[in-house]
Design a protein around this motif. Structure first.
Motif, PDB file in Angstrom:
ATOM      1  N   ARG A  16       0.839  -1.197   0.000  1.00 26.23           N
ATOM      2  CA  ARG A  16       0.000   0.000   0.000  1.00 26.23           C
ATOM      3  C   ARG A  16       0.875   1.248   0.000  1.00 26.23           C
ATOM      4  N   GLY A  17       1.975   1.205   0.733  1.00 23.62           N
ATOM      5  CA  GLY A  17       2.896   2.338   0.775  1.00 23.62           C
ATOM      6  C   GLY A  17       3.475   2.646  -0.599  1.00 23.62           C
ATOM      7  N   ARG A  18       3.797   1.598  -1.385  1.00 21.70           N
ATOM      8  CA  ARG A  18       4.336   1.806  -2.734  1.00 21.70           C
ATOM      9  C   ARG A  18       3.302   2.429  -3.661  1.00 21.70           C
ATOM     10  N   MET A  19       2.027   2.170  -3.418  1.00 18.83           N
ATOM     11  CA  MET A  19       0.970   2.681  -4.283  1.00 18.83           C
ATOM     12  C   MET A  19       0.505   4.091  -3.894  1.00 18.83           C
ATOM     13  N   ALA A  20       0.912   4.558  -2.736  1.00 16.14           N
ATOM     14  CA  ALA A  20       0.456   5.861  -2.242  1.00 16.14           C
ATOM     15  C   ALA A  20       1.372   6.966  -2.757  1.00 16.14           C
ATOM     16  N   ASN A  21       1.366   7.153  -4.055  1.00 14.62           N
ATOM     17  CA  ASN A  21       2.151   8.246  -4.632  1.00 14.62           C
ATOM     18  C   ASN A  21       1.344   8.894  -5.751  1.00 14.62           C
ATOM     19  N   PRO A  22       1.630  10.159  -6.069  1.00 17.54           N
ATOM     20  CA  PRO A  22       0.804  10.897  -7.040  1.00 17.54           C
ATOM     21  C   PRO A  22       0.699  10.250  -8.413  1.00 17.54           C
ATOM     22  N   VAL A  23       1.760   9.622  -8.902  1.00 16.79           N
ATOM     23  CA  VAL A  23       1.718   9.009 -10.236  1.00 16.79           C
ATOM     24  C   VAL A  23       0.706   7.869 -10.274  1.00 16.79           C
ATOM     25  N   ARG A  27      -2.932   7.909 -12.288  1.00 19.47           N
ATOM     26  CA  ARG A  27      -3.206   6.860 -13.283  1.00 19.47           C
ATOM     27  C   ARG A  27      -4.512   6.139 -12.949  1.00 19.47           C
ATOM     28  N   HIS A  28      -4.757   5.879 -11.659  1.00 25.73           N
ATOM     29  CA  HIS A  28      -5.989   5.209 -11.247  1.00 25.73           C
ATOM     30  C   HIS A  28      -7.214   6.022 -11.668  1.00 25.73           C
ATOM     31  N   PHE A  29      -7.216   7.308 -11.362  1.00 26.54           N
ATOM     32  CA  PHE A  29      -8.392   8.113 -11.671  1.00 26.54           C
ATOM     33  C   PHE A  29      -8.559   8.354 -13.168  1.00 26.54           C
ATOM     34  N   THR A  30      -7.474   8.399 -13.915  1.00 26.67           N
ATOM     35  CA  THR A  30      -7.565   8.498 -15.370  1.00 26.67           C
ATOM     36  C   THR A  30      -8.200   7.227 -15.936  1.00 26.67           C
ATOM     37  N   THR A  31      -7.768   6.078 -15.447  1.00 24.80           N
ATOM     38  CA  THR A  31      -8.334   4.793 -15.881  1.00 24.80           C
ATOM     39  C   THR A  31      -9.801   4.686 -15.476  1.00 24.80           C
ATOM     40  N   LEU A  32     -10.119   5.089 -14.259  1.00 23.85           N
ATOM     41  CA  LEU A  32     -11.505   5.038 -13.791  1.00 23.85           C
ATOM     42  C   LEU A  32     -12.407   5.888 -14.669  1.00 23.85           C
ATOM     43  N   GLN A  33     -11.990   7.097 -14.991  1.00 21.72           N
ATOM     44  CA  GLN A  33     -12.806   7.961 -15.840  1.00 21.72           C
ATOM     45  C   GLN A  33     -13.038   7.328 -17.203  1.00 21.72           C
TER      46      GLN A  33
END
Length: 141
Positions: A16-23, A27-33
């Motif tokens: 989870r710590g590795r995933m908690a970064n702005p990049v 990317r998650h929210f771009t994919t979700l949209q």
């Protein structure tokens, strides 16, 4: 020195710590949209569901770390330990709620844990106390 304090760190899983970064978050929210647009879901909140998990690690916390006084939490990465329980919740922006799914690590606890649990909750167990494919299928069937 007035701006720092000594606090016990909250555990944060290394993954989870590795995933908690702005990049990664961007990317998650771009994919979700894109997924919502491609599937015509932007104007259909009753067809969108979000699952969130709240994990409780029953291991003892040890030690303290130095942090800014205004910081609410102090995290310390840790290897996943034993005695883990996860509560999974699912809801839609259209206000639909799915009963929670409580997952125990390796085995169910003794006693009548269901009697005092959330109304309609489902219960399962997995090797690590987290959701897996079989439990997810069971939850939504």
């Amino acid at each position: 020195m007035k701006n720092i304090a000594s606090r016990k760190p909250d555990k944060l899983d290394r993954g989870r710590g590795r995933m908690a970064n702005p990049v990664v978050v961007r990317r998650h929210f771009t994919t979700l949209q894109k997924v919502l647009q491609d599937n015509g879901l932007l104007d259909r909140p009753d067809q969108i569901f979000n699952v969130d998990e709240a994990g409780l690690n029953l291991e003892l916390r040890k030690g303290k770390v130095i942090v800014d006084r205004q910081q609410k939490h102090a995290y310390s990465t840790a290897k996943g330990g034993c005695d883990h329980v996860t509560a999974n919740y699912c809801a839609s922006p259209g206000r639909a709620l799915v009963p929670p799914f409580i997952i125990f690590e390796k085995s169910f606890p003794s006693g009548d844990y269901v009697a005092n649990g959330p109304p309609g909750a489902m219960y399962g167990k997995s090797e690590n106390g987290y959701m897996d494919d079989d439990l997810l299928f069971k939850w939504f069937n």
